[in-house]
Design a protein around this motif. Sequence first.
Motif, PDB file in Angstrom:
ATOM      1  N   UNK A  69       0.861  -1.170   0.000  1.00 30.85           N
ATOM      2  CA  UNK A  69       0.000   0.000   0.000  1.00 30.85           C
ATOM      3  C   UNK A  69       0.901   1.225   0.000  1.00 30.85           C
ATOM      4  N   UNK A  70       0.511   2.239  -0.728  1.00 30.98           N
ATOM      5  CA  UNK A  70       1.272   3.471  -0.668  1.00 30.98           C
ATOM      6  C   UNK A  70       0.349   4.659  -0.888  1.00 30.98           C
ATOM      7  N   UNK A  71       0.801   5.795  -0.409  1.00 28.38           N
ATOM      8  CA  UNK A  71       0.024   7.016  -0.580  1.00 28.38           C
ATOM      9  C   UNK A  71       0.986   8.158  -0.851  1.00 28.38           C
ATOM     10  N   UNK A  72       0.464   9.180  -1.521  1.00 25.26           N
ATOM     11  CA  UNK A  72       1.261  10.378  -1.760  1.00 25.26           C
ATOM     12  C   UNK A  72       0.331  11.553  -1.998  1.00 25.26           C
ATOM     13  N   UNK A  73       0.818  12.717  -1.628  1.00 23.22           N
ATOM     14  CA  UNK A  73       0.069  13.943  -1.860  1.00 23.22           C
ATOM     15  C   UNK A  73      -0.009  14.225  -3.353  1.00 23.22           C
ATOM     16  N   UNK A  74      -1.124  14.738  -3.777  1.00 23.23           N
ATOM     17  CA  UNK A  74      -1.306  15.129  -5.169  1.00 23.23           C
ATOM     18  C   UNK A  74      -1.150  16.637  -5.300  1.00 23.23           C
ATOM     19  N   UNK A  75      -0.569  17.047  -6.411  1.00 19.47           N
ATOM     20  CA  UNK A  75      -0.522  18.477  -6.704  1.00 19.47           C
ATOM     21  C   UNK A  75      -1.929  18.928  -7.097  1.00 19.47           C
ATOM     22  N   UNK A  76      -2.134  20.228  -7.137  1.00 23.18           N
ATOM     23  CA  UNK A  76      -3.442  20.739  -7.570  1.00 23.18           C
ATOM     24  C   UNK A  76      -3.768  20.288  -8.982  1.00 23.18           C
ATOM     25  N   UNK A  77      -2.768  20.265  -9.872  1.00 20.62           N
ATOM     26  CA  UNK A  77      -2.989  19.826 -11.260  1.00 20.62           C
ATOM     27  C   UNK A  77      -3.378  18.350 -11.304  1.00 20.62           C
ATOM     28  N   UNK A  78      -2.698  17.513 -10.522  1.00 19.67           N
ATOM     29  CA  UNK A  78      -3.034  16.085 -10.481  1.00 19.67           C
ATOM     30  C   UNK A  78      -4.433  15.879  -9.909  1.00 19.67           C
ATOM     31  N   UNK A  79      -4.792  16.650  -8.882  1.00 23.11           N
ATOM     32  CA  UNK A  79      -6.126  16.549  -8.297  1.00 23.11           C
ATOM     33  C   UNK A  79      -7.192  16.909  -9.319  1.00 23.11           C
ATOM     34  N   UNK A  80      -6.956  17.947 -10.122  1.00 22.66           N
ATOM     35  CA  UNK A  80      -7.917  18.320 -11.173  1.00 22.66           C
ATOM     36  C   UNK A  80      -8.045  17.195 -12.202  1.00 22.66           C
ATOM     37  N   UNK A  81      -6.923  16.538 -12.537  1.00 21.23           N
ATOM     38  CA  UNK A  81      -6.981  15.405 -13.468  1.00 21.23           C
ATOM     39  C   UNK A  81      -7.863  14.287 -12.918  1.00 21.23           C
ATOM     40  N   UNK A  82      -7.692  13.983 -11.643  1.00 18.46           N
ATOM     41  CA  UNK A  82      -8.493  12.916 -11.035  1.00 18.46           C
ATOM     42  C   UNK A  82      -9.963  13.304 -10.975  1.00 18.46           C
ATOM     43  N   UNK A  83     -10.255  14.556 -10.646  1.00 18.04           N
ATOM     44  CA  UNK A  83     -11.653  14.990 -10.602  1.00 18.04           C
ATOM     45  C   UNK A  83     -12.315  14.897 -11.977  1.00 18.04           C
ATOM     46  N   UNK A  84     -11.542  15.020 -13.050  1.00 17.76           N
ATOM     47  CA  UNK A  84     -12.065  14.941 -14.410  1.00 17.76           C
ATOM     48  C   UNK A  84     -11.837  13.552 -15.022  1.00 17.76           C
ATOM     49  N   UNK A  85     -11.535  12.566 -14.190  1.00 17.61           N
ATOM     50  CA  UNK A  85     -11.111  11.283 -14.743  1.00 17.61           C
ATOM     51  C   UNK A  85     -12.268  10.349 -15.076  1.00 17.61           C
TER      52      UNK A  85
END
Length: 98
Positions: A44-60
């Motif tokens: 298992x792993x986790x990492x912080x997302x940048x704002x740009x990566x977060x926008x990509x996921x929200x539009x995924x």
Amino acid sequence: TQLLVLDIIDLPAIGNEETLELWVTSKTDKQARSLGEIPLNMASFSRQLSNAEWRLIKDSDSLLITVEEAGGSPIGEPMGELVSQGVCIRLSGWQEQA
């Protein structure tokens, strides 16, 4: 908090000169964009997302995992074998309801 968490259930066997890379596919333009390599030695792993990566996921539309050459895809799009694909979901406020 914009945190990406992946729980690895079963990794495919890959060669020493290969890596697993995580991609997000946009609903808007259907393009895949890299979210980086997946560590091979963790369940298992986790990492912080940048704002740009977060926008990509929200539009995924979906998340993909491909086998790429060591260091990731050199052209910025999936080239290797697709080993996993799934719908990307966003859990909002689940802590308050648990």
